[in-house]
Design a protein around this motif. Structure first.
Motif, PDB file in Angstrom:
ATOM      1  N   ARG A   1       0.828  -1.210   0.000  1.00 19.69           N
ATOM      2  CA  ARG A   1       0.000   0.000   0.000  1.00 19.69           C
ATOM      3  C   ARG A   1       0.860   1.258   0.000  1.00 19.69           C
ATOM      4  O   ARG A   1       0.566   2.232  -0.686  1.00 19.69           O
ATOM      5  N   LEU A   2       1.933   1.233   0.770  1.00 25.50           N
ATOM      6  CA  LEU A   2       2.828   2.380   0.817  1.00 25.50           C
ATOM      7  C   LEU A   2       3.494   2.618  -0.545  1.00 25.50           C
ATOM      8  O   LEU A   2       3.588   3.743  -1.024  1.00 25.50           O
ATOM      9  N   ILE A   3       3.962   1.547  -1.165  1.00 22.07           N
ATOM     10  CA  ILE A   3       4.677   1.664  -2.429  1.00 22.07           C
ATOM     11  C   ILE A   3       3.748   2.127  -3.548  1.00 22.07           C
ATOM     12  O   ILE A   3       4.127   2.944  -4.397  1.00 22.07           O
ATOM     13  N   ARG A   4       2.536   1.605  -3.557  1.00 21.38           N
ATOM     14  CA  ARG A   4       1.626   1.854  -4.681  1.00 21.38           C
ATOM     15  C   ARG A   4       0.844   3.157  -4.552  1.00 21.38           C
ATOM     16  O   ARG A   4       0.141   3.545  -5.489  1.00 21.38           O
ATOM     17  N   SER A   5       0.979   3.827  -3.438  1.00 24.12           N
ATOM     18  CA  SER A   5       0.335   5.126  -3.270  1.00 24.12           C
ATOM     19  C   SER A   5       1.410   6.200  -3.305  1.00 24.12           C
ATOM     20  O   SER A   5       2.386   6.133  -2.544  1.00 24.12           O
ATOM     21  N   PRO A   6       1.280   7.186  -4.177  1.00 23.81           N
ATOM     22  CA  PRO A   6       2.338   8.202  -4.275  1.00 23.81           C
ATOM     23  C   PRO A   6       2.429   9.036  -3.006  1.00 23.81           C
ATOM     24  O   PRO A   6       1.412   9.395  -2.402  1.00 23.81           O
ATOM     25  N   ASN A   7       3.645   9.324  -2.596  1.00 15.09           N
ATOM     26  CA  ASN A   7       3.887  10.221  -1.468  1.00 15.09           C
ATOM     27  C   ASN A   7       3.910  11.641  -2.016  1.00 15.09           C
ATOM     28  O   ASN A   7       4.887  12.068  -2.638  1.00 15.09           O
ATOM     29  N   LEU A   8       2.821  12.378  -1.798  1.00 17.06           N
ATOM     30  CA  LEU A   8       2.669  13.695  -2.413  1.00 17.06           C
ATOM     31  C   LEU A   8       3.684  14.703  -1.896  1.00 17.06           C
ATOM     32  O   LEU A   8       3.875  15.753  -2.510  1.00 17.06           O
ATOM     33  N   LYS A   9       4.356  14.377  -0.781  1.00 18.71           N
ATOM     34  CA  LYS A   9       5.362  15.285  -0.223  1.00 18.71           C
ATOM     35  C   LYS A   9       6.786  14.888  -0.616  1.00 18.71           C
ATOM     36  O   LYS A   9       7.737  15.598  -0.274  1.00 18.71           O
ATOM     37  N   ASP A  10       6.925  13.791  -1.299  1.00 18.35           N
ATOM     38  CA  ASP A  10       8.253  13.321  -1.686  1.00 18.35           C
ATOM     39  C   ASP A  10       8.844  14.241  -2.758  1.00 18.35           C
ATOM     40  O   ASP A  10       8.184  14.530  -3.772  1.00 18.35           O
ATOM     41  N   PRO A  11      10.088  14.713  -2.608  1.00 22.35           N
ATOM     42  CA  PRO A  11      10.684  15.632  -3.586  1.00 22.35           C
ATOM     43  C   PRO A  11      10.768  15.030  -4.992  1.00 22.35           C
ATOM     44  O   PRO A  11      10.574  15.740  -5.990  1.00 22.35           O
ATOM     45  N   GLY A  12      11.032  13.729  -5.060  1.00 24.91           N
ATOM     46  CA  GLY A  12      11.114  13.081  -6.369  1.00 24.91           C
ATOM     47  C   GLY A  12       9.777  13.073  -7.081  1.00 24.91           C
ATOM     48  O   GLY A  12       9.695  13.333  -8.291  1.00 24.91           O
ATOM     49  N   TYR A  13       8.709  12.797  -6.339  1.00 24.48           N
ATOM     50  CA  TYR A  13       7.375  12.797  -6.934  1.00 24.48           C
ATOM     51  C   TYR A  13       6.970  14.211  -7.333  1.00 24.48           C
ATOM     52  O   TYR A  13       6.387  14.428  -8.402  1.00 24.48           O
ATOM     53  N   ILE A  14       7.282  15.175  -6.481  1.00 22.29           N
ATOM     54  CA  ILE A  14       6.959  16.573  -6.790  1.00 22.29           C
ATOM     55  C   ILE A  14       7.688  17.010  -8.063  1.00 22.29           C
ATOM     56  O   ILE A  14       7.114  17.672  -8.930  1.00 22.29           O
TER      57      ILE A  14
ATOM     58  N   GLN B   1       7.460  18.526 -13.840  1.00 17.85           N
ATOM     59  CA  GLN B   1       7.922  18.392 -15.225  1.00 17.85           C
ATOM     60  C   GLN B   1       6.832  17.858 -16.150  1.00 17.85           C
ATOM     61  O   GLN B   1       7.091  17.521 -17.297  1.00 17.85           O
ATOM     62  N   LYS B   2       5.602  17.783 -15.615  1.00 18.25           N
ATOM     63  CA  LYS B   2       4.426  17.338 -16.365  1.00 18.25           C
ATOM     64  C   LYS B   2       4.597  15.918 -16.900  1.00 18.25           C
ATOM     65  O   LYS B   2       4.201  15.607 -18.020  1.00 18.25           O
ATOM     66  N   LYS B   3       5.176  15.076 -16.052  1.00 22.24           N
ATOM     67  CA  LYS B   3       5.383  13.672 -16.403  1.00 22.24           C
ATOM     68  C   LYS B   3       4.463  12.792 -15.561  1.00 22.24           C
ATOM     69  O   LYS B   3       4.169  13.108 -14.404  1.00 22.24           O
ATOM     70  N   LEU B   4       4.031  11.700 -16.137  1.00 17.40           N
ATOM     71  CA  LEU B   4       3.246  10.726 -15.382  1.00 17.40           C
ATOM     72  C   LEU B   4       4.137  10.013 -14.375  1.00 17.40           C
ATOM     73  O   LEU B   4       5.325   9.772 -14.633  1.00 17.40           O
ATOM     74  N   TRP B   5       3.563   9.640 -13.241  1.00 15.52           N
ATOM     75  CA  TRP B   5       4.263   8.789 -12.285  1.00 15.52           C
ATOM     76  C   TRP B   5       4.329   7.388 -12.862  1.00 15.52           C
ATOM     77  O   TRP B   5       3.514   6.983 -13.689  1.00 15.52           O
ATOM     78  N   VAL B   6       5.311   6.614 -12.422  1.00 14.30           N
ATOM     79  CA  VAL B   6       5.572   5.312 -13.029  1.00 14.30           C
ATOM     80  C   VAL B   6       4.334   4.415 -13.038  1.00 14.30           C
ATOM     81  O   VAL B   6       4.045   3.734 -14.038  1.00 14.30           O
ATOM     82  N   ARG B   7       3.571   4.412 -11.971  1.00 12.30           N
ATOM     83  CA  ARG B   7       2.398   3.523 -11.917  1.00 12.30           C
ATOM     84  C   ARG B   7       1.244   4.072 -12.743  1.00 12.30           C
ATOM     85  O   ARG B   7       0.409   3.310 -13.229  1.00 12.30           O
TER      86      ARG B   7
ATOM     87  N   GLU C   1       2.316  -7.535 -10.556  1.00 11.92           N
ATOM     88  CA  GLU C   1       3.670  -7.054 -10.281  1.00 11.92           C
ATOM     89  C   GLU C   1       4.610  -8.174  -9.849  1.00 11.92           C
ATOM     90  O   GLU C   1       4.226  -9.130  -9.177  1.00 11.92           O
ATOM     91  N   VAL C   2       5.864  -8.029 -10.264  1.00 12.99           N
ATOM     92  CA  VAL C   2       6.946  -8.915  -9.829  1.00 12.99           C
ATOM     93  C   VAL C   2       7.931  -8.056  -9.039  1.00 12.99           C
ATOM     94  O   VAL C   2       8.437  -7.052  -9.534  1.00 12.99           O
ATOM     95  N   GLY C   3       8.193  -8.444  -7.792  1.00 10.15           N
ATOM     96  CA  GLY C   3       9.059  -7.628  -6.934  1.00 10.15           C
ATOM     97  C   GLY C   3       8.303  -6.475  -6.305  1.00 10.15           C
ATOM     98  O   GLY C   3       8.825  -5.364  -6.204  1.00 10.15           O
ATOM     99  N   SER C   4       7.086  -6.742  -5.863  1.00 12.36           N
ATOM    100  CA  SER C   4       6.203  -5.669  -5.403  1.00 12.36           C
ATOM    101  C   SER C   4       6.672  -5.001  -4.113  1.00 12.36           C
ATOM    102  O   SER C   4       6.282  -3.869  -3.829  1.00 12.36           O
ATOM    103  N   ILE C   5       7.489  -5.679  -3.297  1.00 13.04           N
ATOM    104  CA  ILE C   5       7.975  -5.043  -2.067  1.00 13.04           C
ATOM    105  C   ILE C   5       9.501  -4.950  -2.070  1.00 13.04           C
ATOM    106  O   ILE C   5      10.136  -4.914  -1.015  1.00 13.04           O
ATOM    107  N   THR C   6      10.069  -4.885  -3.261  1.00 21.97           N
ATOM    108  CA  THR C   6      11.510  -4.688  -3.360  1.00 21.97           C
ATOM    109  C   THR C   6      11.838  -3.255  -2.963  1.00 21.97           C
ATOM    110  O   THR C   6      11.315  -2.313  -3.549  1.00 21.97           O
ATOM    111  N   GLY C   7      12.679  -3.082  -1.961  1.00 20.18           N
ATOM    112  CA  GLY C   7      13.029  -1.749  -1.518  1.00 20.18           C
ATOM    113  C   GLY C   7      13.456  -1.743  -0.062  1.00 20.18           C
ATOM    114  O   GLY C   7      13.832  -2.778   0.497  1.00 20.18           O
TER     115      GLY C   7
END
Length: 565
Positions: free
Chosen positions: A38-51, A56-62, A76-82
């Protein structure tokens, strides 16, 4: 994307603590897996990388995976890799995922494998990744014999000097699984979308694809980025100036250009729709409502009687191929062009004839008169090899005035690249149907007009014009002494006109047909019925034999010996 279930109520954490373990079942560990997902698949709106990604008007990976694949088909394969982080109470508080998302999915019901870069995690660099996750996905695609789709954004696991500090040492660079990518390239279709700055290893992956598409204004490709280039060459360039679409979509490094990420996904879906899932299957046919006996009246006059006048080859192609069956939005026929922005003297793409996929190869007389140059030769080699590798028959529409000439052509090594194109045509084992529309001159004309060395099917239109040299230039060379001896420019012009008149009669393609130098001259309006009948015969009688031979040659494991772009 698939939704995550909340799990058994009894195993939920009490007071925000870790999940209670009943000691009898595996519910608690499963809930921990789901919490991490759930944490991985939901974007962290405060994360600098996501911001940064959104700025840059790019879609997030998911979001990209969701836009590319059939609804809720991603597995998904490797859904909790990290790297999960817990507080002192054992509560999961954050998770830094690997910068590659991988897994199975479907496109129009057909199974594919996707590897997608997450640029929001360390800009896609190696120190944000998990070793071999992305290469493992490519191996899975090879084993399963399904198409591989790469969504490239960053270095795709390539190097970063920050890794040196983490390791406490430097290292001799490896290929990070790129060798196995070569194996995958030899067995299944690989399509790559460039969706941001694509550098180093990712740039190599883009080039090692059967089809690649970059997005205008959003993606760039380079061996090294502007900071490294400035240090090495003192060139102070922006990303776009160094490796934007106007550079790489015109030099053949990438095939196509898209106007948006969604357009790039549409093009990948269209490309794959013409190809089999692996080299061990037939290309997929579809039902077509277009009459295979359709005769287009406009074809009888589409080639101008005055030989120097141009015409629209793409319009001609669309008159011949199916008007339906193209999954690309807004298309007016089944013709899907590949490489329109580079090697422009050559036109290549996929189409359907009676629902059967074919490759289409031709020249564009609006680009350098159609004379084939170095880039056109490279484009021909790549396309013919692609069709041959995946068993697509080729509809070869010939209007070839010969190799480009002059000092620039010589500096570009036109003959060397042209010889490679000739070899690709000659060694192709996939069936080729050749229609000589107009010109076939010199060595290049011979290579295109007779690619199977007298063994293939070949017809000509009554507009055919061929020989060792075009008459106008040939007369200048053969009668140079007499022409130069003329007393005045007027006399020279009259002498030239008289010589042309003498040759005009023997120039007729009917004279060649009288001597069986061309097997058949057809009514241009009969072209579609003839090539549709040919395509049907190829798929029913010839391709099955070729497929049986291929399976025997590749052995039980199906591992190919490699594929050359």
């Amino acid at each position: 994307m698939p939704s995550d279930s909340s799990g058994d109520e009894q195993s939920k954490p009490q007071n925000g603590g870790p999940y209670e373990d009943d000691g009898l079942s595996w519910k608690a560990p499963l809930e921990e897996v789901k919490a991490q997902q759930r944490l991985i698949r939901s974007p962290n709106l405060k994360d600098p990388g996501y911001i940064r990604q959104k700025a840059q008007k790019k879609l997030w990976v998911r979001e990209r995976i969701e836009a590319l694949l059939d609804y809720e088909s991603f597995n998904e394969v490797g859904s909790i890799t990290g790297k999960p982080t817990y507080n002192e109470k054992g509560e999961l508080v954050s998770f830094v995922p690997a910068n590659a998302v991988t897994g199975w999915g479907r496109i129009r019901g057909r199974k594919v494998f996707v590897t997608a870069d997450d640029f929001s995690v360390r800009g896609g660099h190696a120190d944000g990744g998990i070793f071999m996750k992305a290469p493992y996905g490519e191996i899975l695609a090879l084993k399963a014999k399904v198409p591989l789709i790469r969504l490239l954004d960053g270095s795709s696991g390539g190097g970063s000097v920050a890794t040196y500090l983490t390791m406490g040492a430097t290292y001799i660079p490896g290929l990070a699984g790129l060798g196995r990518s070569m194996d995958t390239l030899g067995a299944v279709p690989i399509a790559s979308a460039l969706l941001g700055p694509v550098v180093g290893l990712a740039a190599a992956k883009a080039a090692i694809s059967h089809f690649s598409v970059m997005v205008k204004g959003l993606s760039q490709l380079f061996a090294a980025g502007p900071p490294v280039v400035k240090q090495a060459t003192f060139e102070d360039l922006s990303k776009e100036a160094l490796g934007g679409w106007e550079i790489h979509a015109t030099n053949g490094t990438v095939d196509n250009v898209a106007i948006s990420e969604h357009d790039a996904f549409d093009q990948i879906r269209a490309f794959l729709s013409y190809l089999p899932s692996s080299i061990f299957e037939h290309p997929p046919s579809v039902s077509s409502s277009d009459d295979v006996k359709r005769r287009e009246e406009e074809l009888v006059g589409i080639i101008p009687r005055r030989r120097a006048r141009p015409y629209d080859i793409r319009k001609l192609i669309k008159f011949v191929v199916d008007v339906d069956g193209n999954p690309y939005p807004g298309a007016s026929s089944s013709f899907f062009e590949i490489g329109a922005t580079w090697g422009r003297c050559i036109v290549t793409g996929f189409a359907r004839l009676g629902g059967r996929p074919v490759g289409v190869l031709s020249s564009d007389c609006l680009a350098n008169g159609g004379a084939i140059d170095a880039f056109g030769s490279q484009k021909t080699s790549k396309f013919v090899t692609l069709c041959n590798h995946f068993g697509l028959p080729i509809l070869n529409l010939v209007d070839q005035p010969g190799f480009a000439i002059g000092s620039l052509a010589e500096r570009m090594a036109t003959i060397r690249h042209g010889a490679a194109a000739m070899a690709a045509l000659y060694h192709a084992t996939t069936p080729i149907y050749t229609v000589i529309l107009r010109r076939a001159f010199g060595v290049a004309g011979g290579a295109f007009a007779d690619p199977e060395d007298g063994t293939g099917i070949r017809v000509a239109w009554p507009s055919g014009d061929w020989g060792s040299l075009p008459l106008e230039g040939g007369i200048e060379a053969a009668y140079k002494r007499q022409l130069d001896a003329a007393g005045s420019p007027e006399e020279r012009e009259k002498m030239m006109a008289d010589l042309l008149a003498k040759f005009e009669d023997v120039r007729s393609p009917l004279k060649t047909a009288n001597k069986f130098g061309i097997e058949e001259i057809i009514d241009p309006r009969d072209t579609r019925p003839l090539v549709c009948e040919w395509a049907n015969h190829v798929y029913e009688s010839i391709l099955p034999q070729l497929m049986t031979k291929r399976r025997a040659e590749y052995g039980k494991d199906g591992r190919p010996s490699g594929y050359k772009l």
